[in-house]
Scaffold this motif. Structure first.
Motif, PDB file in Angstrom:
ATOM      1  N   VAL B 109      43.236  32.721  47.990  1.00 46.99           N
ATOM      2  CA  VAL B 109      41.865  33.218  48.161  1.00 46.99           C
ATOM      3  C   VAL B 109      41.103  33.010  46.864  1.00 46.99           C
ATOM      4  O   VAL B 109      41.705  32.818  45.799  1.00 46.99           O
ATOM      5  CB  VAL B 109      41.822  34.737  48.493  1.00 46.99           C
ATOM      6  N   THR B 110      39.771  33.035  46.958  1.00 51.38           N
ATOM      7  CA  THR B 110      38.940  33.085  45.764  1.00 51.38           C
ATOM      8  C   THR B 110      38.358  34.490  45.687  1.00 51.38           C
ATOM      9  O   THR B 110      37.909  35.036  46.702  1.00 51.38           O
ATOM     10  CB  THR B 110      37.826  32.023  45.830  1.00 51.38           C
ATOM     11  N   ILE B 111      38.398  35.072  44.493  1.00 61.19           N
ATOM     12  CA  ILE B 111      37.888  36.430  44.305  1.00 61.19           C
ATOM     13  C   ILE B 111      36.709  36.383  43.344  1.00 61.19           C
ATOM     14  O   ILE B 111      36.780  35.728  42.299  1.00 61.19           O
ATOM     15  CB  ILE B 111      38.959  37.357  43.683  1.00 61.19           C
ATOM     16  N   ILE B 112      35.645  37.082  43.705  1.00 62.23           N
ATOM     17  CA  ILE B 112      34.493  37.202  42.811  1.00 62.23           C
ATOM     18  C   ILE B 112      34.062  38.665  42.847  1.00 62.23           C
ATOM     19  O   ILE B 112      33.996  39.267  43.921  1.00 62.23           O
ATOM     20  CB  ILE B 112      33.330  36.314  43.288  1.00 62.23           C
ATOM     21  N   GLY B 113      33.816  39.250  41.688  1.00 63.95           N
ATOM     22  CA  GLY B 113      33.397  40.647  41.719  1.00 63.95           C
ATOM     23  C   GLY B 113      32.549  41.036  40.535  1.00 63.95           C
ATOM     24  O   GLY B 113      32.676  40.473  39.437  1.00 63.95           O
ATOM     25  N   GLU B 114      31.671  41.974  40.783  1.00 69.06           N
ATOM     26  CA  GLU B 114      30.898  42.512  39.669  1.00 69.06           C
ATOM     27  C   GLU B 114      31.755  43.504  38.909  1.00 69.06           C
ATOM     28  O   GLU B 114      32.525  44.254  39.504  1.00 69.06           O
ATOM     29  CB  GLU B 114      29.604  43.140  40.188  1.00 69.06           C
ATOM     30  N   GLN B 115      31.633  43.477  37.592  1.00 65.26           N
ATOM     31  CA  GLN B 115      32.519  44.277  36.756  1.00 65.26           C
ATOM     32  C   GLN B 115      31.731  45.132  35.787  1.00 65.26           C
ATOM     33  O   GLN B 115      31.095  44.626  34.877  1.00 65.26           O
ATOM     34  CB  GLN B 115      33.472  43.343  35.988  1.00 65.26           C
ATOM     35  N   ARG B 116      31.799  46.450  36.005  1.00 61.61           N
ATOM     36  CA  ARG B 116      31.207  47.351  35.011  1.00 61.61           C
ATOM     37  C   ARG B 116      32.325  47.819  34.087  1.00 61.61           C
ATOM     38  O   ARG B 116      33.506  47.563  34.338  1.00 61.61           O
ATOM     39  CB  ARG B 116      30.524  48.523  35.710  1.00 61.61           C
ATOM     40  N   GLY B 117      31.945  48.528  33.039  1.00 64.57           N
ATOM     41  CA  GLY B 117      32.952  48.997  32.092  1.00 64.57           C
ATOM     42  C   GLY B 117      33.534  50.333  32.506  1.00 64.57           C
ATOM     43  O   GLY B 117      32.941  51.065  33.281  1.00 64.57           O
ATOM     44  N   ARG B 118      34.723  50.625  31.967  1.00 67.47           N
ATOM     45  CA  ARG B 118      35.348  51.906  32.284  1.00 67.47           C
ATOM     46  C   ARG B 118      35.160  52.915  31.159  1.00 67.47           C
ATOM     47  O   ARG B 118      35.588  54.041  31.240  1.00 67.47           O
ATOM     48  CB  ARG B 118      36.824  51.687  32.608  1.00 67.47           C
TER      49      ARG B 118
END
Lengths: 289, 334
Positions: B109-118
């Protein structure tokens, strides 16, 4: 004594400015840029462009259609389509009703077909007088239908954007119109359709981030405000003042986002050139020689 | 678990009492298990009551918890062999959008995601999950690659929106978002989009044109953030709570409006209470969606997606005052 004199002079000019502003809108208009006053009839003759400084007055969809098409060659589509209130948003229906009266349009976009320099075209013209030209379900649907019509009839699409963005009162449905119109343009493009986008003042938010930016050719009117985020929000976010020309048509040209800034007086000529080039068969045209 | 929100305080207090009682029992060696059981039962009821009836605004606040699992938290729990791919090949690499290739139950699969900080430091690095144009362009590059190699695409939406910045405008964020909507509509592989936290405006939609849109129970998705809506509509960002209600932004609202396909339940109290269990629930939903979509031919995958978006809208004709939508999106979606 000197101070008193200046003060008095200042005071004396106030009523005269006010008096000038009181002149009825219907007869003369004052250019918001250079302050020159012109007769509306004179302005009309010059396509609502200030002859002194070149300021392009925003114009309504009906005026635009009138000046764009070859005389008497156009007709309107889906004139009777109106918004519902999917979110049951308070006061939304009243606001729509009052804008209908104000603009003589049922929604923020006019769609139709007509001839420009002899070429058949499917055209959409947004009107910022109606809910700031915002895109809700009806705007999205009318534009999508226009693209479908152009696709079936193999004619070019030209869209004049003038919009504050997605319509808040229809929430996520407005957001999805961005995907709907862009998807329609993709299908049209895959079938070889020609789409010319013309960004007029203002082209912002969800309209800028969907069909307005997707032209095979992107043109803009001089001085038009074009961008995604609002200037004030950007200034607050990054904590610095933005240059005066930020998000203008000229700024976009400089940053490689549009093909040309086209003055209103030259628009029909430029469109005629593009349409005539596309009316020829490209490489295959050489076969005939 | 992170700082508790005001409406969660009674739960916290009760938990404190239970802990105190346990300590007391241990220290004094007295059996008070009847009392302890009573308190524990009350805790279960209280949690169900509190978390079962959250207002839209309470859900927004859950969605924003720093401890809520992000894209990069879910990836190792859901996928194997993740290879991250950086950069848009045009300008740079946007840390607010992550992407790459991996295996899902053994399938590519191809995965794309928005990433905020923890945390704050990470949030600064990730620009609080607000992408720049290069982020959308990286996403598009990876989607085209997925199309080429016939891999399904899974996207994770979690953003307060596109970044309102000078550089983002100069580099054409309008065009970047528009281009993604344009190109995603035509992909020939299944695209599944999962809203895992916040989903605002073009920043969310730019990786959100899918065959199926899934949403976690305590996430929200709208044309703008509640604060933005309140500022624009009522010139008062303080009315965000009201906007959260009026704008119909929660998963169940969007399910009712026919915009999303599946509402994914969350563990009690929100995904952050048990990320591993939450990943399991998401895993089931993804397997189900991929199984459904794998029945379609490449042509049908595209057609289904196009038809889905073509049908969204709510309108009428002046003549027929029936108050019915001329083209009902809800019936079309079945």
């Amino acid at each position: 004594m000197k101070d008193f004199f200046i003060k008095k002079k200042k005071y004396a000019t106030v009523p005269s400015v006010k008096a000038r502003q009181d002149v009825p809108e219907g007869i003369v208009r004052k250019c918001p840029k250079c302050k020159k006053i012109m007769y509306v009839k004179e302005l009309q003759k010059h396509l609502f462009v200030c002859q002194s400084c070149g300021y392009h007055y925003p114009i309504g969809a009906h005026e635009r259609a009138e000046m764009l098409f070859d005389e008497g060659s156009y007709m309107e589509f889906d004139k009777d389509m109106i918004s519902l209130n999917p979110l049951q948003f308070p006061n939304y229906m009243n606001k729509l009703e009052s804008d209908r009266k104000k603009t003589n349009l049922n929604e923020a976009v006019w769609t139709g077909k007509g001839q420009i320099e002899g070429y058949d075209c499917a055209v959409a013209v947004m009107d910022k007088g109606f809910r700031m030209g915002s895109m809700g379900s009806v705007v999205g649907e009318k534009i999508t239908r226009l693209i479908d019509y152009a696709d079936k009839n193999s004619i070019p699409v030209i869209i004049f954007s003038a919009s504050g963005g997605a319509r808040m009162q229809e929430g996520v449905l407005s957001l999805m119109q961005m995907a709907k119109t862009s998807a329609a343009l993709k299908g049209f493009s895959e079938h070889g359709g020609l789409y010319i986008s013309i960004m007029t003042h203002p082209t912002t938010g969800g309209v800028s981030a969907s069909f307005a930016s997707l032209g095979d050719y992107n043109f803009a009117e001089p001085g038009a405000l074009i961008g995604f985020a609002g200037r004030r929000i950007i200034e607050q976010t990054i904590g610095e003042e933005l240059p005066d020309d930020f998000q203008t048509a000229e700024f976009l040209l400089k940053h490689g986002q549009i093909d040309q800034v086209v003055p209103r007086s030259e628009l029909r000529t430029v469109l005629g050139q593009v349409l005539s080039i596309h009316a020829e068969g490209g490489v295959s045209g050489w076969d005939r020689n | 678990m992170g700082p508790e929100l005001d409406f969660e305080k009674p739960i916290l207090e009760l938990k404190g009492k239970i802990a105190e009682l346990k300590q007391f029992m241990d220290e004094k060696n007295i059996d008070l298990s009847d009392e302890l059981n009573r308190l524990q039962e009350r805790l279960i009821t209280l949690e169900k009551e509190t978390y079962g009836n959250m207002t839209p605004w309470e859900r927004v606040r859950i969605a924003r918890k720093l401890t809520r699992p992000t894209t990069l938290d879910y990836i190792p729990m859901l996928f194997s062999d993740f290879v991250e791919c950086h950069g848009d090949r045009l300008y740079g690499d946007d840390p607010a959008i992550v992407g790459g290739i991996a295996k899902f139950h053994g399938h590519p699969v191809t995965i794309i995601g928005e990433q905020r900080g923890r945390d704050t430091k990470e949030n600064i690095m990730r620009n609080f999950g607000s992408p720049h144009p290069e982020g959308y362009r990286k996403a598009l590059r990876l989607m085209k690659q997925a199309d080429k190699f016939h891999r399904p695409i899974i996207t994770f939406i979690d953003t307060k929106g596109a970044f309102p910045g000078k550089a983002a405008e100069e580099r054409g964020q309008s065009e970047a978002i528009a281009r993604n909507l344009f190109e995603m509509s035509w992909l020939s592989v299944p695209v599944i989009c999962v809203v895992i936290g916040e989903g605002a405006s073009g920043g969310a939609l730019a990786i959100g044109v899918g065959n199926q849109i899934l949403m976690l129970e305590n996430s929200w998705y709208s044309v703008i953030s509640p604060e933005g809506a309140a500022a624009l509509l009522w010139k008062d960002a303080g009315k965000a709570e009201e906007a959260a209600r009026t704008m119909k932004i929660t998963g169940s609202d969007l399910k009712n409006l026919g915009i999303i396909d599946k509402l994914i339940p969350e563990v009690l109290g929100g995904a952050h209470h048990n990320p591993k269990e939450q990943a399991n629930i998401i895993d089931h939903a993804l397997v189900e969606s991929l199984t459904e979509l794998s029945q379609l031919t490449t042509e049908q995958v595209r057609e289904q997606r196009l038809a889905k978006y073509r049908a969204i809208g709510n309108y009428d004709r002046i003549q027929e005052k029936t108050n019915q939508s001329a083209f009902s999106y809800s019936s079309e979606r079945q």
